[in-house]
Design a protein around this motif. Structure first.
Motif, PDB file in Angstrom:
ATOM      1  N   ASN A  20      52.102 -43.778  28.367  1.00 15.89           N
ATOM      2  CA  ASN A  20      51.787 -44.913  29.239  1.00 15.89           C
ATOM      3  C   ASN A  20      51.174 -44.535  30.588  1.00 15.89           C
ATOM      4  O   ASN A  20      51.649 -44.987  31.629  1.00 15.89           O
ATOM      5  CB  ASN A  20      53.053 -45.752  29.459  1.00 15.89           C
ATOM      6  CG  ASN A  20      53.651 -46.195  28.156  1.00 15.89           C
ATOM      7  OD1 ASN A  20      52.958 -46.691  27.278  1.00 15.89           O
ATOM      8  ND2 ASN A  20      54.956 -46.020  28.015  1.00 15.89           N
ATOM      9  N   PRO A  21      50.102 -43.740  30.591  1.00 12.78           N
ATOM     10  CA  PRO A  21      49.473 -43.437  31.879  1.00 12.78           C
ATOM     11  C   PRO A  21      48.838 -44.699  32.460  1.00 12.78           C
ATOM     12  O   PRO A  21      48.401 -45.590  31.722  1.00 12.78           O
ATOM     13  CB  PRO A  21      48.419 -42.394  31.533  1.00 12.78           C
ATOM     14  CG  PRO A  21      48.063 -42.694  30.116  1.00 12.78           C
ATOM     15  CD  PRO A  21      49.347 -43.170  29.479  1.00 12.78           C
ATOM     16  N   LYS A  22      48.786 -44.776  33.767  1.00 14.60           N
ATOM     17  CA  LYS A  22      48.208 -45.956  34.418  1.00 14.60           C
ATOM     18  C   LYS A  22      46.694 -45.970  34.311  1.00 14.60           C
ATOM     19  O   LYS A  22      46.090 -47.033  34.374  1.00 14.60           O
ATOM     20  CB  LYS A  22      48.627 -45.996  35.879  1.00 14.60           C
ATOM     21  CG  LYS A  22      50.105 -46.269  36.038  1.00 14.60           C
ATOM     22  CD  LYS A  22      50.494 -46.352  37.485  1.00 14.60           C
ATOM     23  CE  LYS A  22      51.983 -46.613  37.584  1.00 14.60           C
ATOM     24  NZ  LYS A  22      52.427 -46.715  38.959  1.00 14.60           N
ATOM     25  N   GLN A  23      46.089 -44.787  34.163  1.00 14.42           N
ATOM     26  CA  GLN A  23      44.638 -44.711  34.073  1.00 14.42           C
ATOM     27  C   GLN A  23      44.229 -43.945  32.825  1.00 14.42           C
ATOM     28  O   GLN A  23      45.070 -43.534  32.032  1.00 14.42           O
ATOM     29  CB  GLN A  23      44.079 -44.060  35.334  1.00 14.42           C
ATOM     30  CG  GLN A  23      44.346 -44.899  36.565  1.00 14.42           C
ATOM     31  CD  GLN A  23      43.539 -44.439  37.751  1.00 14.42           C
ATOM     32  OE1 GLN A  23      42.766 -43.503  37.683  1.00 14.42           O
ATOM     33  NE2 GLN A  23      43.719 -45.119  38.858  1.00 14.42           N
ATOM     34  N   PRO A  49      46.903 -45.437  26.517  1.00 18.91           N
ATOM     35  CA  PRO A  49      46.135 -44.967  27.673  1.00 18.91           C
ATOM     36  C   PRO A  49      45.513 -46.124  28.448  1.00 18.91           C
ATOM     37  O   PRO A  49      45.137 -47.148  27.863  1.00 18.91           O
ATOM     38  CB  PRO A  49      45.057 -44.084  27.051  1.00 18.91           C
ATOM     39  CG  PRO A  49      44.898 -44.596  25.664  1.00 18.91           C
ATOM     40  CD  PRO A  49      46.259 -45.089  25.257  1.00 18.91           C
ATOM     41  N   GLY A  50      45.406 -45.949  29.747  1.00 18.99           N
ATOM     42  CA  GLY A  50      44.698 -46.921  30.563  1.00 18.99           C
ATOM     43  C   GLY A  50      43.207 -46.836  30.300  1.00 18.99           C
ATOM     44  O   GLY A  50      42.713 -45.838  29.794  1.00 18.99           O
ATOM     45  N   ARG A  51      42.500 -47.880  30.634  1.00 15.18           N
ATOM     46  CA  ARG A  51      41.047 -47.894  30.396  1.00 15.18           C
ATOM     47  C   ARG A  51      40.241 -47.639  31.670  1.00 15.18           C
ATOM     48  O   ARG A  51      39.023 -47.585  31.619  1.00 15.18           O
ATOM     49  CB  ARG A  51      40.633 -49.211  29.766  1.00 15.18           C
ATOM     50  CG  ARG A  51      41.169 -49.333  28.362  1.00 15.18           C
ATOM     51  CD  ARG A  51      40.576 -50.541  27.667  1.00 15.18           C
ATOM     52  NE  ARG A  51      41.074 -50.620  26.308  1.00 15.18           N
ATOM     53  CZ  ARG A  51      40.343 -50.315  25.244  1.00 15.18           C
ATOM     54  NH1 ARG A  51      39.116 -49.918  25.384  1.00 15.18           N
ATOM     55  NH2 ARG A  51      40.867 -50.412  24.047  1.00 15.18           N
ATOM     56  N   TRP A  54      37.354 -44.834  32.769  1.00 15.96           N
ATOM     57  CA  TRP A  54      36.375 -44.429  31.748  1.00 15.96           C
ATOM     58  C   TRP A  54      36.232 -45.415  30.594  1.00 15.96           C
ATOM     59  O   TRP A  54      35.529 -45.125  29.631  1.00 15.96           O
ATOM     60  CB  TRP A  54      36.690 -43.028  31.221  1.00 15.96           C
ATOM     61  CG  TRP A  54      36.928 -42.052  32.321  1.00 15.96           C
ATOM     62  CD1 TRP A  54      38.076 -41.342  32.542  1.00 15.96           C
ATOM     63  CD2 TRP A  54      36.041 -41.694  33.378  1.00 15.96           C
ATOM     64  NE1 TRP A  54      37.950 -40.573  33.669  1.00 15.96           N
ATOM     65  CE2 TRP A  54      36.710 -40.769  34.207  1.00 15.96           C
ATOM     66  CE3 TRP A  54      34.748 -42.072  33.728  1.00 15.96           C
ATOM     67  CZ2 TRP A  54      36.141 -40.207  35.339  1.00 15.96           C
ATOM     68  CZ3 TRP A  54      34.181 -41.513  34.864  1.00 15.96           C
ATOM     69  CH2 TRP A  54      34.864 -40.599  35.646  1.00 15.96           C
ATOM     70  N   GLY A  55      36.879 -46.550  30.648  1.00 12.80           N
ATOM     71  CA  GLY A  55      36.696 -47.576  29.626  1.00 12.80           C
ATOM     72  C   GLY A  55      37.210 -47.165  28.262  1.00 12.80           C
ATOM     73  O   GLY A  55      38.163 -46.396  28.142  1.00 12.80           O
ATOM     74  N   TYR A  59      37.944 -40.837  28.271  1.00 12.64           N
ATOM     75  CA  TYR A  59      37.713 -39.568  28.966  1.00 12.64           C
ATOM     76  C   TYR A  59      36.318 -39.542  29.550  1.00 12.64           C
ATOM     77  O   TYR A  59      35.385 -40.092  28.970  1.00 12.64           O
ATOM     78  CB  TYR A  59      37.783 -38.380  27.989  1.00 12.64           C
ATOM     79  CG  TYR A  59      39.139 -38.037  27.474  1.00 12.64           C
ATOM     80  CD1 TYR A  59      39.927 -37.089  28.114  1.00 12.64           C
ATOM     81  CD2 TYR A  59      39.634 -38.633  26.322  1.00 12.64           C
ATOM     82  CE1 TYR A  59      41.172 -36.749  27.617  1.00 12.64           C
ATOM     83  CE2 TYR A  59      40.883 -38.300  25.815  1.00 12.64           C
ATOM     84  CZ  TYR A  59      41.650 -37.353  26.475  1.00 12.64           C
ATOM     85  OH  TYR A  59      42.878 -37.012  25.984  1.00 12.64           O
ATOM     86  N   LYS A  60      36.148 -38.847  30.663  1.00 14.59           N
ATOM     87  CA  LYS A  60      34.839 -38.406  31.136  1.00 14.59           C
ATOM     88  C   LYS A  60      34.672 -37.032  30.514  1.00 14.59           C
ATOM     89  O   LYS A  60      35.486 -36.127  30.738  1.00 14.59           O
ATOM     90  CB  LYS A  60      34.821 -38.330  32.664  1.00 14.59           C
ATOM     91  CG  LYS A  60      33.632 -37.619  33.238  1.00 14.59           C
ATOM     92  CD  LYS A  60      32.368 -38.417  33.105  1.00 14.59           C
ATOM     93  CE  LYS A  60      31.256 -37.723  33.881  1.00 14.59           C
ATOM     94  NZ  LYS A  60      29.967 -38.263  33.591  1.00 14.59           N
TER      95      LYS A  60
END
Length: 89
Positions: A20-23, A49-51, A54-55, A59-60
């Motif tokens: 549950n990362p915020k980003q 995962p947060g969106r 990087w949507g 990942y970038k």
């Protein structure tokens, strides 16, 4: 980007759990002129995962040649996702 005088090869991240990362999970960034080689994410799982930022790619990811194996999720967009190991030379 990292300097072209540096060669990053044979890097494995194994058995990692992120909950549950915020980003978005992160950035995997090498030099496009001299990409990192044989980077493996082995059983690296980020649940919910947060969106941002990087949507839907999560990942970038640039300047990397690698593989995501053994249930890695989400798979970075510049990696090959597979059930077997696929490395680039």
């Amino acid at each position: 980007p990292p300097p072209t005088t540096v060669q990053w090869t044979n890097i494995t991240l194994r058995n990692i759990r992120v909950r549950n990362p915020k980003q978005s999970p992160g950035v995997i960034y090498g030099n496009p002129q001299k990409p990192m080689q044989n980077v493996v994410l082995d059983n690296v799982v980020v649940s919910h995962p947060g969106r941002r930022p990087w949507g839907s790619e999560f990942y970038k990811c640039e300047g990397v040649r690698g593989a995501a194996v053994h249930g890695t999720s989400p798979v970075p967009p510049c990696f090959n996702g597979s059930s077997g190991l696929q490395l680039f030379v």
